[in-house]
Design an enzyme around this catalytic site. Sequence first.
Site, short mmCIF file in Angstrom:
data_model
loop_
_atom_site.label_atom_id
_atom_site.label_comp_id
_atom_site.label_asym_id
_atom_site.label_seq_id
_atom_site.Cartn_x
_atom_site.Cartn_y
_atom_site.Cartn_z
N HIS A 37 49.59 -11.75 -13.48
CA HIS A 37 50.52 -10.70 -13.91
C HIS A 37 49.93 -9.30 -13.96
O HIS A 37 50.64 -8.34 -14.24
CB HIS A 37 51.09 -11.06 -15.30
CG HIS A 37 51.62 -12.45 -15.37
ND1 HIS A 37 50.86 -13.51 -15.83
CD2 HIS A 37 52.79 -12.97 -14.96
CE1 HIS A 37 51.57 -14.63 -15.74
NE2 HIS A 37 52.73 -14.34 -15.21
N GLY A 85 56.27 -1.75 -26.08
CA GLY A 85 57.04 -2.74 -25.32
C GLY A 85 57.53 -2.18 -24.00
O GLY A 85 57.57 -2.87 -22.99
N GLY A 98 55.34 -0.06 -31.53
CA GLY A 98 56.71 -0.34 -31.13
C GLY A 98 57.74 0.21 -32.10
O GLY A 98 57.44 0.99 -33.00
N GLU A 105 61.29 -7.12 -35.42
CA GLU A 105 60.84 -6.73 -34.07
C GLU A 105 60.71 -8.04 -33.30
O GLU A 105 61.31 -9.03 -33.72
CB GLU A 105 59.54 -5.91 -34.16
CG GLU A 105 58.41 -6.58 -34.94
CD GLU A 105 57.55 -7.46 -34.10
OE1 GLU A 105 57.20 -7.05 -32.99
OE2 GLU A 105 57.19 -8.57 -34.55
N MET A 106 60.00 -8.07 -32.19
CA MET A 106 60.06 -9.30 -31.41
C MET A 106 58.74 -9.74 -30.75
O MET A 106 58.76 -10.63 -29.90
CB MET A 106 61.15 -9.16 -30.33
CG MET A 106 62.49 -8.78 -30.91
SD MET A 106 63.87 -8.82 -29.76
CE MET A 106 64.23 -10.57 -29.74
N SER A 118 63.45 2.33 -36.02
CA SER A 118 64.46 2.91 -35.13
C SER A 118 65.87 2.75 -35.69
O SER A 118 66.78 3.48 -35.31
CB SER A 118 64.40 2.25 -33.75
OG SER A 118 64.62 0.86 -33.86
N ASP A 119 66.05 1.79 -36.60
CA ASP A 119 67.38 1.59 -37.18
C ASP A 119 67.23 0.84 -38.50
O ASP A 119 66.23 0.16 -38.72
CB ASP A 119 68.27 0.79 -36.22
CG ASP A 119 67.62 -0.49 -35.75
OD1 ASP A 119 66.78 -0.43 -34.82
OD2 ASP A 119 67.90 -1.55 -36.32
N1 HPA Z 1 65.71 -6.64 -34.17
C1 HPA Z 1 64.71 -6.93 -33.34
N2 HPA Z 1 63.96 -6.02 -32.76
C2 HPA Z 1 64.22 -4.73 -33.01
C3 HPA Z 1 65.24 -4.34 -33.87
C4 HPA Z 1 66.02 -5.36 -34.48
O1 HPA Z 1 66.94 -5.10 -35.25
N3 HPA Z 1 65.25 -2.99 -33.92
C5 HPA Z 1 64.25 -2.56 -33.11
N4 HPA Z 1 63.62 -3.61 -32.56
#
Ligand code: HPA
Length: 234
Positions: free
Chosen positions: A5, A21, A90, A179-180, A203-204
């Site tokens: 990769h 990311g 991130g 996050e993920m 971010s939110d």
């Molecule tokens: N969930 C998962 N990942 C994210 C989120 C969320 O609400 N906001 C920014 N990355």
Amino acid sequence: MPTPHIEAKKGEIAKFVLMPGDPLRAKVMSEKFLENPKLVNKVRNMFMYTGTYKGMEITIAASGMGNPSMGIYSYELYNEYGVENIIRVGTCGAYNKDYRPYSIFNTKDSFGESQFAKIVTGKDEAILPASKQLYDAINQTAEELGIPMLHGRAHASDVFYRSDDSLKLAQEKHLDVAEMETYALFANALRLQKQAGALFTVSDNIVTGEVTTSEERQTKFVKMFEVALETALK
Ligand code: HPA
């Protein structure tokens, strides 16, 4: 080397890596912060740039979205390219109603909901810690720069569009942000005895519905890169 990769040659990846990311954020931040940034990977457009920051060699490498993608890139960087430190940089959603957009969060530990850690470490642990050394260095750097820092547990969710009550899960598991990617990153670091940390810009807000605008994100998310880069110099 190269790996399935990553096409970078031996020696083209620094020992200290920052991982956003988004591949385009890797490009923009490399051009903004690194001297002589060189594109060392473009396989799958997962851009990775190596340059210097205040004389220190740094790579800014995209991870892609989700634990499986982060799991692949962080493993190859640590295991094939001899990377010692990775800081994920991130965005996250906040489960805590008091976390305002653009706040910066240093991850103490990560809650995962997959078999990733069990498969790579043999231990079935839902919660994995960041490396203490990096976590502490990030906090110290932020304090020196006068940048307020939140701390706590990230939910390295495998599902963005959920149908369960994630706020209830957050309460039960003491999750501060969503996050993920951190669960796979921390699992690989533990397996390979490397260092891993994770910094987020909110971010939110999942509780209040407050969101950021895309143009503000470009400028305001810069601060966490500064913290990560200054941490690398320590
Ligand atoms: N969930 C998962 N990942 C994210 C989120 C969320 O609400 N906001 C920014 N990355």
